[in-house]
Design an enzyme around this catalytic site. Structure first.
Site, PDB file in Angstrom:
ATOM      1  N   LYS A 258       0.840  -1.193   0.000  1.00  0.00           N
ATOM      2  CA  LYS A 258       0.000   0.000   0.000  1.00  0.00           C
ATOM      3  C   LYS A 258       0.878   1.248   0.000  1.00  0.00           C
ATOM      4  CE  LYS A 258      -1.805   2.463   3.268  1.00  0.00           C
ATOM      5  NZ  LYS A 258      -1.609   3.791   2.642  1.00  0.00           N
TER       6      LYS A 258
ATOM      7  N   GLY B  64       7.218   4.625   8.200  1.00  0.00           N
ATOM      8  CA  GLY B  64       6.338   5.767   8.439  1.00  0.00           C
ATOM      9  C   GLY B  64       6.575   6.339   9.816  1.00  0.00           C
ATOM     10  N   SER B  65       5.517   6.896  10.415  1.00  0.00           N
ATOM     11  CA  SER B  65       5.674   7.585  11.696  1.00  0.00           C
ATOM     12  C   SER B  65       5.842   6.593  12.848  1.00  0.00           C
ATOM     13  CB  SER B  65       4.463   8.472  11.952  1.00  0.00           C
ATOM     14  OG  SER B  65       3.298   7.686  12.020  1.00  0.00           O
ATOM     15  N   THR B  66       6.525   7.040  13.872  1.00  0.00           N
ATOM     16  CA  THR B  66       6.706   6.217  15.075  1.00  0.00           C
ATOM     17  C   THR B  66       5.342   5.920  15.702  1.00  0.00           C
ATOM     18  OG1 THR B  66       8.911   7.079  15.449  1.00  0.00           O
ATOM     19  CG2 THR B  66       7.791   6.184  17.368  1.00  0.00           C
TER      20      THR B  66
ATOM     21  N   VAL C 219       2.343   5.475  14.237  1.00  0.00           N
ATOM     22  CA  VAL C 219       1.682   4.354  13.556  1.00  0.00           C
ATOM     23  C   VAL C 219       2.485   3.063  13.753  1.00  0.00           C
ATOM     24  CG1 VAL C 219       0.925   3.439  11.320  1.00  0.00           C
ATOM     25  CG2 VAL C 219       0.487   5.829  11.894  1.00  0.00           C
ATOM     26  N   GLY C 220       3.807   3.174  13.790  1.00  0.00           N
ATOM     27  CA  GLY C 220       4.648   2.008  14.039  1.00  0.00           C
ATOM     28  C   GLY C 220       4.278   1.323  15.351  1.00  0.00           C
TER      29      GLY C 220
ATOM     30  N   GLU D  53      10.425   0.814  10.080  1.00  0.00           N
ATOM     31  CA  GLU D  53      11.412   1.880   9.890  1.00  0.00           C
ATOM     32  C   GLU D  53      10.684   3.176  10.186  1.00  0.00           C
ATOM     33  OE1 GLU D  53      13.128   4.747   8.689  1.00  0.00           O
ATOM     34  OE2 GLU D  53      13.137   4.051   6.613  1.00  0.00           O
TER      35      GLU D  53
ATOM     36  N   CYS E 245      13.440  10.718   6.900  1.00  0.00           N
ATOM     37  CA  CYS E 245      13.461  10.181   8.266  1.00  0.00           C
ATOM     38  C   CYS E 245      14.870  10.254   8.840  1.00  0.00           C
ATOM     39  CB  CYS E 245      12.944   8.758   8.279  1.00  0.00           C
ATOM     40  SG  CYS E 245      13.737   7.723   7.057  1.00  0.00           S
TER      41      CYS E 245
ATOM     42  N   GLU F  85      10.239  14.939  15.962  1.00  0.00           N
ATOM     43  CA  GLU F  85      10.478  14.952  14.525  1.00  0.00           C
ATOM     44  C   GLU F  85       9.551  15.967  13.851  1.00  0.00           C
ATOM     45  OE1 GLU F  85       9.269  11.491  12.111  1.00  0.00           O
ATOM     46  OE2 GLU F  85      11.277  11.547  11.261  1.00  0.00           O
TER      47      GLU F  85
END
Ligand code: NAI
Ligand code: MG
Length: 511
Positions: A215, A267-269, A271-272, A289, A323, A421
């Site tokens: 996606k 992506g973002s921490t 959502v991670g 990542e 990033c 960030e």
């Protein structure tokens, strides 16, 4: 006469006027007129962008189950570029079934050498369509054409070439062991390097015999669908690569699908962490990542001019949408004033504007949302008492999301602009006296993705880089990538490595 007085006098004579009084007046110099380039836009005439795009499932374009679509805009013009299918769990399920069938019946049975041939073919076709892909990347995501042309697209091809090479050599990658594919991989990628992140995910997965459901990010889906065309043209067996478009919910449907064996996310921490929670207790493998707040450390013995170029490359190019950006400058006290002055002068020469113009250094911010986020952080920095400086040479276009290169001095380690960030062309500047203090400050954030060291002393590079809690450390350069080199983070910057031999591990079970 001191250095400083000499410089001021020279300036005053050059301008034929007395010594400037306002703090930034001396920066105006002659740069604005000196760097007045004529427009040099890349033509997008030959690029074909359809009004509407479907998912790519089981080897063909497929209308979404709920027939819902969302619009993607060009962030430099705010005009609608195309419409993309909004993926639901039905669409994801269809894609996973296609990937499973292709895995069982075709891809896992194919001799490794044959798999490699397909991947080589894809790499060559990316090269053949390089110009088109670069233009689309810049139109859809806002990044300068110079970057998409010289970095994103060539590197995407390079990752496919590199992993094509591994396909039939896995016995050498894992001597004495047998590497088996994990099965169906769900891959979710961000908007800052759309095609390149796709390559990082798909190339190693296919080389090791897996099939994928990928996606792309909702603001930059176009090159992924162009990639789908490449898969068709390359004759890749149906179902080996499936692309489902949509936003966070579509991503969550991939993560939660019971028949997926591995999740790869960039992506973002934030959502991670959600993904890590959803995966807890399942047997799915995963790599994450995530974000970064990279320190860029300049020692007194560094070449200042080279370092200034490195700083600009580390945070201002690609709008700071990186990033592994060097978003925190740590400069040794003795050269701080000189370096900051040179940096400010260099900022005046940076051209902010049309992403398709070949002279543009800083393109459009990827989305309205990201644009607002950056501006909020600039406000936060001012409220935290830091001193802001923005370039004043470039006039921003009337339309689109543009942000001037921005630096903050007078910041404290605990400031939010130092810890969090921002993902924009915003640099915080701190000073340090000793190498120990530099290391202490460099490591003092929740992140640990990438960093830089600038010094004339090789020994210092080895000593300091070992103490940095950071997945990647560049020395006297920044943001350099190569498919043979692993990439990934410490701490909240992620789990696992992508690239190089290390990048094969997450896609195999070793026997
Ligand atoms: P995001 O993490 O929301 O988006 C990345 C990808 O994850 C997109 O494809 C998105 O659709 C998908 N996604 C969103 N929610 C999901 C969920 N619950 N489950 C599965 N997939 C999901 O990042 P966003 O909102 O675009 O940007 C926010 C911030 O994240 C940025 O300001 C930046 O600080 C950071 N970021 C970091 C990146 C990196 O390369 N490490 C890339 C993009 C953003
Ligand atoms: Mg877009």
């Amino acid at each position: 006469m001191s250095e400083k007085t000499k410089e001021n006098e020279a300036e005053a004579t050059a301008n034929g006027s007395p010594k400037p009084t306002s703090p930034n007046a001396d920066l105006k110099h002659d740069f604005a007129s000196f760097w007045n380039y004529s427009p040099a836009p890349e033509s997008s005439d030959f690029v074909e962008i359809r009004k509407q795009y479907q998912h790519y499932i089981d080897g063909s374009f497929s209308v979404p189950a709920k027939k819902r679509y969302f619009k993607s805009i060009n962030p430099a013009t705010e005009e609608v570029l195309a419409e993309f299918a909004e993926g639901t769990s039905e669409d994801v399920d269809k894609a996973v079934k296609a990937a499973r069938k292709a895995y069982d019946k075709v891809w896992s049975k194919l001799p490794a050498r044959e798999r490699g041939k397909y991947i080589y073919r894809i790499a060559r076709m990316i090269q053949e369509r390089a110009r088109e892909l670069a233009i689309i990347e810049s139109m859809d995501g806002g990044k300068p054409i110079r970057e998409s042309r010289d970095v994103d697209v060539p590197l995407a091809a390079a990752y496919f070439f590199y992993y094509a090479g591994w396909a039939d050599k896995l016995d050498y990658a894992f001597p004495g062991r047998k590497a088996e594919p994990v099965g169906v991989c769900g891959q979710i990628i961000p908007w800052n390097f759309p095609l390149l992140m796709l390559a990082w995910k798909i190339a190693p997965a296919l080389a090791t015999g897996n099939t994928v459901v990928l996606k792309p990010a909702e603001t930059t889906s176009l090159t992924a669908l162009k990639f789908a065309e490449i898969c068709m043209d390359a004759g890749l067996p149906a179902g080996v690569v499936n692309i489902v478009t949509g936003a966070g919910q579509t991503g969550a449907a991939i993560v939660d699908h019971p028949d997926i064996n591995k999740i790869a996310f960039t992506g973002s921490t934030e959502v991670g962490k959600i993904i890590q929670k959803s995966l807890a207790g399942t047997d799915k493998k995963f790599t994450l990542e995530l974000g970064g707040k990279g320190p860029n450390i300049i020692f007194e013995d560094a070449s200042v001019d080279q370092a200034v170029e490195g700083i600009v490359n580390a945070i201002f190019f690609n709008q700071g949408h990186v990033c592994c950006a060097g978003s925190r400058l740590l400069v040794q006290e003795g050269i701080a004033d000189k370096l900051i002055k040179k940096l400010k002068q260099r900022m005046e020469t940076l051209i902010v504007g049309d992403p398709l113009d070949k002279n543009t250094d800083i393109g459009a911010i990827n989305s309205k949302m990201q644009f607002n986020k950056i501006n909020e952080y600039i406000e936060i920095g001012i409220k935290e008492g830091a001193t802001i400086h923005q370039s004043n040479s470039s006039n921003l276009p009337d339309k689109g999301y543009f942000c001037k290169p921005t630096i903050f001095t007078g910041v404290a380690q605990s400031n939010r602009i130092v810890q969090e960030e921002i993902f924009g062309p915003v640099l915080t500047i701190q000073t340090f006296r000793t190498p120990e203090e530099a290391v202490e400050k460099a490591n003092n954030t929740p992140y640990g993705l990438a960093g830089g060291i600038w010094t004339d002393k090789g020994s210092k590079i080895f000593k300091i880089s070992q103490k940095l809690r950071s997945g990647v450390v560049w020395a006297n350069t920044f943001n350099k990538f190569d498919p043979t080199s692993p990439f990934g983070g410490y701490k909240e910057s992620g789990v696992g490595r992508e690239g190089g031999l290390h990048g094969l591990y997450p896609y195999v079970n070793l026997k």
